[in-house]
Design a protein around this motif. Sequence first.
Motif, PDB file in Angstrom:
ATOM      1  N   CYS A   4      19.716  -6.084  -8.030  1.00  0.00           N
ATOM      2  CA  CYS A   4      18.642  -7.018  -8.478  1.00  0.00           C
ATOM      3  C   CYS A   4      18.462  -7.809  -7.151  1.00  0.00           C
ATOM      4  O   CYS A   4      19.263  -8.389  -6.612  1.00  0.00           O
ATOM      5  N   ALA A   5      17.263  -8.202  -6.588  1.00  0.00           N
ATOM      6  CA  ALA A   5      16.920  -8.891  -5.610  1.00  0.00           C
ATOM      7  C   ALA A   5      15.388  -9.283  -5.527  1.00  0.00           C
ATOM      8  O   ALA A   5      14.550  -8.596  -6.343  1.00  0.00           O
ATOM      9  N   PRO A   6      15.245 -10.429  -4.853  1.00  0.00           N
ATOM     10  CA  PRO A   6      13.669 -10.932  -4.617  1.00  0.00           C
ATOM     11  C   PRO A   6      12.858  -9.957  -3.863  1.00  0.00           C
ATOM     12  O   PRO A   6      13.673  -9.335  -2.893  1.00  0.00           O
ATOM     13  N   ILE A   7      11.629  -9.758  -4.006  1.00  0.00           N
ATOM     14  CA  ILE A   7      11.116  -8.692  -3.019  1.00  0.00           C
ATOM     15  C   ILE A   7       9.696  -9.536  -2.904  1.00  0.00           C
ATOM     16  O   ILE A   7       9.371 -10.289  -3.485  1.00  0.00           O
ATOM     17  N   ALA A   8       8.937  -9.200  -1.680  1.00  0.00           N
ATOM     18  CA  ALA A   8       7.603  -9.803  -1.283  1.00  0.00           C
ATOM     19  C   ALA A   8       6.799  -8.749  -1.702  1.00  0.00           C
ATOM     20  O   ALA A   8       6.571  -7.691  -1.099  1.00  0.00           O
ATOM     21  N   ALA A   9       5.977  -8.942  -2.749  1.00  0.00           N
ATOM     22  CA  ALA A   9       5.071  -7.965  -3.317  1.00  0.00           C
ATOM     23  C   ALA A   9       3.766  -8.803  -3.626  1.00  0.00           C
ATOM     24  O   ALA A   9       3.842  -9.826  -3.943  1.00  0.00           O
ATOM     25  N   SER A  10       2.634  -8.166  -3.605  1.00  0.00           N
ATOM     26  CA  SER A  10       1.453  -8.703  -3.918  1.00  0.00           C
ATOM     27  C   SER A  10       0.809  -8.448  -5.286  1.00  0.00           C
ATOM     28  O   SER A  10      -0.527  -8.799  -5.641  1.00  0.00           O
ATOM     29  N   ALA A  63       5.177  -3.907  -6.371  1.00  0.00           N
ATOM     30  CA  ALA A  63       6.692  -4.400  -6.851  1.00  0.00           C
ATOM     31  C   ALA A  63       7.324  -3.055  -7.438  1.00  0.00           C
ATOM     32  O   ALA A  63       8.548  -2.975  -6.925  1.00  0.00           O
ATOM     33  N   GLU A  64       6.792  -2.349  -8.148  1.00  0.00           N
ATOM     34  CA  GLU A  64       7.237  -1.139  -8.696  1.00  0.00           C
ATOM     35  C   GLU A  64       7.647  -0.343  -7.520  1.00  0.00           C
ATOM     36  O   GLU A  64       8.543   0.590  -7.447  1.00  0.00           O
ATOM     37  N   LEU A  65       6.684  -0.281  -6.497  1.00  0.00           N
ATOM     38  CA  LEU A  65       7.047   0.713  -5.438  1.00  0.00           C
ATOM     39  C   LEU A  65       8.040   0.318  -4.463  1.00  0.00           C
ATOM     40  O   LEU A  65       8.842   1.123  -4.012  1.00  0.00           O
ATOM     41  N   LEU A  66       8.049  -0.925  -4.173  1.00  0.00           N
ATOM     42  CA  LEU A  66       9.322  -1.759  -3.305  1.00  0.00           C
ATOM     43  C   LEU A  66      10.541  -1.584  -3.976  1.00  0.00           C
ATOM     44  O   LEU A  66      11.574  -1.292  -3.367  1.00  0.00           O
ATOM     45  N   ARG A  88       2.954   9.343 -12.056  1.00  0.00           N
ATOM     46  CA  ARG A  88       1.826  10.492 -11.823  1.00  0.00           C
ATOM     47  C   ARG A  88       1.366  10.536 -10.590  1.00  0.00           C
ATOM     48  O   ARG A  88       1.333  11.603  -9.992  1.00  0.00           O
ATOM     49  N   LEU A  89       1.509   9.547  -9.868  1.00  0.00           N
ATOM     50  CA  LEU A  89       1.191   9.281  -8.445  1.00  0.00           C
ATOM     51  C   LEU A  89       2.235  10.190  -7.632  1.00  0.00           C
ATOM     52  O   LEU A  89       2.128  10.948  -6.737  1.00  0.00           O
ATOM     53  N   ALA A 102      -5.248   3.105   0.058  1.00  0.00           N
ATOM     54  CA  ALA A 102      -4.944   2.827   1.365  1.00  0.00           C
ATOM     55  C   ALA A 102      -3.722   1.633   1.510  1.00  0.00           C
ATOM     56  O   ALA A 102      -3.066   1.456   2.426  1.00  0.00           O
ATOM     57  N   ASP A 103      -3.711   0.609   0.372  1.00  0.00           N
ATOM     58  CA  ASP A 103      -2.797  -0.458   0.555  1.00  0.00           C
ATOM     59  C   ASP A 103      -1.292   0.239   0.356  1.00  0.00           C
ATOM     60  O   ASP A 103      -0.474  -0.645   0.524  1.00  0.00           O
ATOM     61  N   PHE A 104      -1.106   1.174  -0.389  1.00  0.00           N
ATOM     62  CA  PHE A 104       0.274   1.891  -0.705  1.00  0.00           C
ATOM     63  C   PHE A 104       0.465   3.101   0.159  1.00  0.00           C
ATOM     64  O   PHE A 104       1.721   3.612  -0.082  1.00  0.00           O
ATOM     65  N   ARG A 105      -0.201   3.605   0.682  1.00  0.00           N
ATOM     66  CA  ARG A 105       0.116   4.669   1.415  1.00  0.00           C
ATOM     67  C   ARG A 105       1.264   4.822   2.388  1.00  0.00           C
ATOM     68  O   ARG A 105       2.164   5.951   2.415  1.00  0.00           O
ATOM     69  N   HIS A 106       1.464   3.612   3.198  1.00  0.00           N
ATOM     70  CA  HIS A 106       2.823   3.475   3.958  1.00  0.00           C
ATOM     71  C   HIS A 106       4.007   3.732   2.916  1.00  0.00           C
ATOM     72  O   HIS A 106       4.953   4.119   3.289  1.00  0.00           O
ATOM     73  N   HIS A 107       4.029   2.782   1.713  1.00  0.00           N
ATOM     74  CA  HIS A 107       5.035   2.955   0.820  1.00  0.00           C
ATOM     75  C   HIS A 107       5.317   4.469   0.282  1.00  0.00           C
ATOM     76  O   HIS A 107       6.600   4.892   0.161  1.00  0.00           O
TER      77      HIS A 107
END
Length: 151
Positions: free
Chosen positions: A45-51, A56-59, A86-87, A96-101
Amino acid sequence: MVLWHPPDAPWVKLNTDGAFSTSTLAAGEGGLVRGSDGGLLRAFCAPIAASSSFEAELLALIRDLEMAMELSTHIWIELDSAALVRLLSSRHFGSADFRHHMALIRSMTAQRHVRFSHIYREGNRAADFLAGRGSRPLSLHILIQSLRLGT
């Protein structure tokens, strides 16, 4: 009743989760990798930087998948986010916000045997617990005590 089931050999099962608080904007990731005998191979477990919760699920998936890839080329990933499953099961990359991930996840899984499935939160309690702890960093000693006590 929702239960977790071990994978068949040679698969390992990665249960992962992301946590995000809209009130504090704190986010965390947590996950477990278990073998075909159900034994724990790794937990983290660890902190992450999500908006957002979805980010947060993707990261969490990206970070936890990196750790699972060190252990096996056959990885069954269980998530309690039905929208993310599903995705991941489609050919789309999402907004577009998540395409890089999404592109990174597709690249990471391209040369491996990977399957994605949804599990209800009740079956993903351990990853959910770790993600919550990741958003509130604790010393390793306190985390180990919490895991033993189930708090």
